[in-house]
Enzyme design. Structure first.
Site, PDB file in Angstrom:
ATOM      1  N   GLU A  19      10.248  10.727 -10.729  1.00 34.90           N
ATOM      2  CA  GLU A  19      10.435   9.781  -9.608  1.00 34.90           C
ATOM      3  C   GLU A  19      10.207  10.572  -8.289  1.00 34.90           C
ATOM      4  OE1 GLU A  19      10.679   6.991  -8.913  1.00 34.90           O
ATOM      5  OE2 GLU A  19      11.582   6.783  -7.053  1.00 34.90           O
TER       6      GLU A  19
ATOM      7  N   HIS B 246       2.824  25.442 -21.159  1.00 36.60           N
ATOM      8  CA  HIS B 246       1.853  24.969 -21.831  1.00 36.60           C
ATOM      9  C   HIS B 246       0.731  24.707 -20.847  1.00 36.60           C
ATOM     10  CE1 HIS B 246       4.546  25.313 -25.483  1.00 36.60           C
ATOM     11  NE2 HIS B 246       5.576  24.938 -24.698  1.00 36.60           N
TER      12      HIS B 246
ATOM     13  N   LYS C  29       7.625   9.243  -5.344  1.00 33.94           N
ATOM     14  CA  LYS C  29       7.950   8.975  -4.243  1.00 33.94           C
ATOM     15  C   LYS C  29       7.214   9.893  -3.057  1.00 33.94           C
ATOM     16  CE  LYS C  29      10.255   6.059  -4.114  1.00 33.94           C
ATOM     17  NZ  LYS C  29      10.207   5.589  -5.281  1.00 33.94           N
TER      18      LYS C  29
ATOM     19  N   LYS D 164       5.006  -4.484  -2.599  1.00 29.84           N
ATOM     20  CA  LYS D 164       6.492  -4.209  -3.202  1.00 29.84           C
ATOM     21  C   LYS D 164       6.386  -4.848  -4.549  1.00 29.84           C
ATOM     22  CE  LYS D 164      10.705  -3.219  -2.993  1.00 29.84           C
ATOM     23  NZ  LYS D 164      10.908  -1.846  -3.257  1.00 29.84           N
TER      24      LYS D 164
ATOM     25  N   GLU E  20       3.689   8.140  -2.764  1.00 33.78           N
ATOM     26  CA  GLU E  20       3.704   6.842  -2.231  1.00 33.78           C
ATOM     27  C   GLU E  20       4.029   6.892  -0.762  1.00 33.78           C
ATOM     28  OE1 GLU E  20       5.784   3.334  -4.233  1.00 33.78           O
ATOM     29  OE2 GLU E  20       7.155   5.123  -4.464  1.00 33.78           O
TER      30      GLU E  20
ATOM     31  N   CYS F  96       1.199 -10.842  -2.675  1.00 34.69           N
ATOM     32  CA  CYS F  96       1.184 -11.629  -1.331  1.00 34.69           C
ATOM     33  C   CYS F  96       2.357 -12.425  -0.952  1.00 34.69           C
ATOM     34  CB  CYS F  96      -0.018 -12.560  -1.103  1.00 34.69           C
ATOM     35  SG  CYS F  96      -1.619 -11.858  -1.766  1.00 34.69           S
TER      36      CYS F  96
ATOM     37  N   ARG G 122       5.555  -7.543   0.673  1.00 33.72           N
ATOM     38  CA  ARG G 122       4.742  -8.100  -0.341  1.00 33.72           C
ATOM     39  C   ARG G 122       3.169  -7.893  -0.312  1.00 33.72           C
ATOM     40  NH1 ARG G 122       7.836 -11.437  -3.783  1.00 33.72           N
ATOM     41  NH2 ARG G 122       5.680 -12.140  -4.608  1.00 33.72           N
TER      42      ARG G 122
ATOM     43  N   TRP H  41      -2.264  -9.140   0.223  1.00 35.88           N
ATOM     44  CA  TRP H  41      -2.419  -7.751  -0.493  1.00 35.88           C
ATOM     45  C   TRP H  41      -3.823  -8.220  -0.990  1.00 35.88           C
ATOM     46  CZ3 TRP H  41      -3.819  -5.711  -5.241  1.00 35.88           C
ATOM     47  CH2 TRP H  41      -3.802  -4.489  -5.256  1.00 35.88           C
TER      48      TRP H  41
ATOM     49  N   ASN I 104      -1.326 -16.766  -3.708  1.00 38.98           N
ATOM     50  CA  ASN I 104      -0.936 -15.522  -4.261  1.00 38.98           C
ATOM     51  C   ASN I 104      -1.572 -15.589  -5.614  1.00 38.98           C
ATOM     52  OD1 ASN I 104       0.277 -13.309  -4.642  1.00 38.98           O
ATOM     53  ND2 ASN I 104       2.481 -13.918  -4.632  1.00 38.98           N
ATOM     54  N   GLY I 105      -2.317 -14.391  -5.855  1.00 35.66           N
ATOM     55  CA  GLY I 105      -2.570 -14.155  -7.411  1.00 35.66           C
ATOM     56  C   GLY I 105      -4.215 -13.848  -7.384  1.00 35.66           C
TER      57      GLY I 105
END
Ligand code: AGP
Length: 616
Positions: free
Chosen positions: A485, A508, A489, A611, A492, A2, A27, A76, A102-103
Site C-alpha cells: 500500500e 530471492h 500511494k 476515484k 499514485e 465520470c 470521478r 474520464w 458514464n461508461g
C-alpha cells in the site's frame, strides 16, 4: 469513471450543475460540460477540456443561459482524447438534444455506421455522440423523447449511465443505467440525478439508487421509473447519512490532508455500535445468519488496488481469529481463473466506491456460481452492496481524494470486526480473547492521533527525498500488505517508481535493486510480541544496509534494536502485532502526500486516475 449531474427545478440551474460536478470531480477530470434548456426553448451549452475550473473560467466569459432543466458531466476519457470536441454533453437532432454518458458503449461502431448511412454526421470520436445521434434519430421517428430513449438504450451494449434532454420537452430529463451508477435526489419542487449522492447532497438528503436496466423520467415534481421493456418499477429511498460540509475541504489545503487527518474517526465510526461490552456483533450479518457463518469453509476476498491490500491485512486476522481460510484475489483476475466456489464459500468484496466494475463483475460471478456474497463498502446505496447478499458499511465519510487513505483503515476495521464476529459465532475465540481484541480495536483511533503528530517529521523527510527516482518498501506478515500500500500511494501521488516486497523475498531477487543511497522503507514488527519476525526483519535491514540502502524504519516506540541500522526512524505507538497495520500505514500515506506536494503535484486529482473505476 465520470461524474454526472441532472437537475429540474427553479434554482439557478447552472450553479446547481457546476456545484454538483465540483463535488464529483474526483470521478474524472479530463473535461467538463453542461447543457441547459433555456426559457426561450433552445439548448445553451458549454464544454471544455481540462479540469472543471476550465469550464468555470469559460462560463465567466461566455455564460450558459438560464433555464429550469440541465445536465452536466465531468469526464474520464475512454474513447477519444480529452479535447473540447470529445467533452460531454454531446448535441444532436440539430442542437435540440443534449446527452451525457458514464461508461463504455461497446457496439457504438455499428450504430455509428448505421447513423452515417442515415445521413447523420459526427463531430467527435466518442461512443457517447453515437448514443446522442441515435436518440435524436429516434426522436424524429417516434416524436417522443421517452419512447426514443427507451428504444435507444435497448440497442446499446456495454456499460452506460445516460442522461438526455430535448427542447421539445422542456422540464424533462430521461436517464437510464446499465452496469453503471445512477442516483436520484428528491427535492421539493425540484429533483436531481447524479453518479453519487455528492451531486446533490447540498440540496437534499433524500436519495434512491436507480436499479440495473431501469429508465427514469424526471421532472421538477415527478420521478417515474420503468424497466427497459417499459414495465413500471419502483425505487427504494434512503437518507444520506452525511452532509455537504463533509465533502468540503473545511479549510484543509487538500482533501488528501483532510482525509488523512480523519483516519482516527474512520476507525472509530466504523467500530461504533458493533463492539458492545467487549463483544463484537455486526447487525448487518444477520442477513447471512449464524448457522451459515458456522458452516463457511472458505472466504474469498475480491477487490482492487488499495482495497485488495486491506483484504490482505484482514486475511491474517480472520484466519487467526475465526480459523476460516481466506484467499484474497484481484477482482479483475477472479472470474477468469474459473475459481473453485461452493455453497459454503463466502465471497467478500471490498470497495470504497461500491461501483468498481471489476469488483461488481466478480460479485455477480460469485453469486451466479452459488456463493453467498458480502460487501464491505463506504458508499450508501452503491451498486455492489445492492448486488450482494449482505453489506457491512464502513463509516469513513465521503472520500474525495482519488488516492484512498481513511477508507483503507476503515476497510481493515470492517474486516477485523467480521473476523471477531465470526470467531464469536464459531466459538474459536473465548470471551476474554474477544474482549482483548475488541479493546485493541477501540484503542486504535487514539493511537492514530499520536501517529498524526509525526506529520512534520515525515514532511521534512519527503522534502529531502523529493528528487528520489525510486523507493522500495519492505514488510513481513501483516506488514507486507502495508509495504504494498505504501508503494501504491507513492506511485499514485508522486508518479515515481515504488515497489513493495515481502522482506523475506528480498534475497530471492529484489536485493539486486539495492544500490548506494537507495531509499527503503521498512515496516518493523513489534519486538515485544513478534520476536522471531522482528529479528528476521532486523537482519533484512542489515543485509540491505550493507549494500548501501538508506533505511527509513517504521518501528514501535522503544524498539532499540532498529536504531543502529536505520537512517530515519518513524515511531508508532505500541499495539498488538495484528493491529500494527493501522498505525504503520499512516506515515506512508503522509509521506506520499508530502512528496507529491514537494514536487508541486495535485494530491487530490493525480494524473490519469479517477476515484471510481466503473469500466472494466
Ligand atoms: C486507491 O488509492 C486507488 N485509487 C485504487 O487502487 C482504489 O483502491 C481501487 O480502484 C478500488 O477502488 P474501490 O475501493 O472504490 O473499489
Amino acid at each position: 469513471m465520470c461524474g454526472i449531474v441532472g437537475y429540474v427545478g427553479d434554482k439557478g440551474t447552472v450553479d446547481v450543475l457546476i456545484s454538483g460536478l465540483k463535488r464529483q470531480e474526483y470521478r474524472g477530470y479530463d473535461s467538463a460540460g453542461i447543457a441547459v434548456i433555456t426559457h426561450d426553448g433552445h439548448i445553451s451549452s458549454a464544454k471544455k477540456a481540462g479540469k472543471l475550473q476550465a469550464l468555470v473560467d469559460e462560463l465567466a466569459v461566455r455564460p450558459v443561459a438560464a433555464g429550469a432543466t440541465g445536465i452536466g458531466h465531468t469526464r474520464w476519457a475512454t474513447h477519444g482524447a480529452p479535447i473540447d470536441a470529445n467533452a460531454h454533453p454531446h448535441l444532436a437532432d440539430g442542437g435540440k438534444l443534449a446527452l451525457i454518458h458514464n461508461g463504455i458503449i461497446e457496439n457504438y461502431a455499428e450504430i455509428r455506421d448505421e447513423m452515417l448511412a442515415a445521413g447523420h454526421e459526427f463531430v467527435s470520436e466518442t461512443d457517447t455522440e453515437v448514443a446522442a445521434v441515435l436518440v435524436g434519430h429516434l426522436v424524429n421517428s417516434t416524436g417522443d423523447l421517452r419512447t426514443a430513449f427507451a428504444q435507444a438504450v435497448n440497442r446499446l451494449q456495454g456499460a452506460f449511465t445516460l442522461l438526455a434532454l430535448h427542447v421539445d420537452e422542456p422540464g424533462l430529463i430521461v436517464a437510464a443505467r446499465h452496469n453503471s451508477p445512477l442516483i436520484v435526489g428528491f427535492g421539493d419542487g425540484e429533483n436531481f440525478l447524479g453518479s453519487d449522492v455528492a451531486a446533490f447532497v447540498a440540496h437534499t438528503h433524500r436519495a434512491a439508487a436507480v436499479g440495473q436496466d431501469q429508465i427514469v423520467a424526471l421532472t421538477a415534481d415527478s420521478v417515474t421509473v420503468t424497466d427497459f421493456a417499459g414495465n413500471p418499477a419502483s425505487l427504494e429511498e434512503f437518507e444520506v447519512a452525511w452532509d455537504a460540509s463533509a465533502s468540503d475541504k473545511g479549510g484543509w489545503p487538500s482533501f488528501m490532508a483532510k482525509e488523512i487527518s480523519e483516519n482516527p474517526d474512520a476507525v472509530a465510526n466504523t467500530t461504533r455500535g458493533r463492539v458492545v461490552d467487549g463483544s463484537v456483533t455486526i447487525p448487518e450479518l444477520t442477513e447471512l445468519g449464524d448457522d451459515y457463518l458456522r458452516g463457511v469453509s472458505r472466504i474469498i476476498v475480491v477487490a482492487c488496488g488499495t482495497a485488495s491490500y486491506a483484504g490482505l491485512v484482514g486475511a491474517y486476522a480472520i484466519e487467526q481469529w475465526a480459523r476460516i481460510p481466506v484467499d484474497v484475489q484481484l477482482s479483475h483476475e477472479f472470474r477468469y481463473r474459473e475459481p473453485v466456489i461452493s455453497a459454503d464459500t463466502l465471497v467478500v468484496s471490498i470497495s470504497q466506491s461500491g461501483e468498481t466494475m471489476d469488483t461488481l463483475m466478480a460479485v455477480k460471478y460469485a453469486s451466479e456460481h452459488g456463493a453467498k456474497t458480502l460487501s464491505i463498502c463506504n458508499t450508501q446505496g452503491a451498486t455492489i452492496p445492492r448486488e450482494s447478499d449482505a453489506v457491512i458499511y464502513t463509516h469513513a465519510g465521503p472520500e474525495v481524494a482519488v488516492a484512498s487513505t481513511k477508507a483503507f483503515v476503515a476497510q481493515i476495521t470492517a474486516l477485523y470486526l467480521l473476523g471477531l464476529h465470526a470467531a464469536r459465532v464459531r466459538g474459536t475465540l473465548d470471551a476474554t480473547e474477544l474482549a482483548r481484541n475488541a479493546a485493541e480495536l477501540e484503542a486504535i483511533p487514539a493511537k492514530l492521533e499520536q501517529v498524526l503528530l509525526t506529520g512534520s517529521t515525515v514532511a521534512q523527510l519527503a522534502k529531502w527525498m523529493s528528487d528520489t527516482p525510486a523507493v522500495l518498501f519492505l514488510g513481513r506478515h501483516v506488514g507486507f500488505p502495508i509495504a504494498l500500500e505504501g508503494a501504491l500511494k507513492l506511485k499514485e501521488l508522486a508518479y515515481i517508481h515504488a515497489e513493495g516486497f515481502a522482506a523475506g523475498e528480498l534475497k530471492h531477487g529484489p536485493i539486486a535493486l539495492i544500490d548506494h543511497g537507495q531509499p527503503v522503507f521498512v515496516i518493523v514488527p513489534s519486538p515485544r510480541k513478534s520476536e522471531v519476525i522482528h529479528a528476521k526483519v532486523i537482519s533484512n535491514i542489515q543485509e540491505i544496509r550493507a549494500r548501501g540502502a538508506r533505511i527509513i524504519a517504521i518501528a514501535e516506540q522503544g524498539d532499540a534494536a532498529v536504531l543502529p541500522y536505520a537512517d530515519e526512524v518513524i515511531q508508532i505507538p505500541l499495539a498488538d502485532p495484528l493491529f500494527e497495520p493501522f498505525l504503520a500505514v499512516l506515515p506512508l500515506q503522509m509521506f506520499a502526500m508530502e512528496l507529491a506536494h514537494a514536487k508541486g503535484l495535485d494530491v487530490d486529482q493525480p494524473r490519469n486516475l479517477a476515484k471510481s473505476v466503473t469500466v472494466e
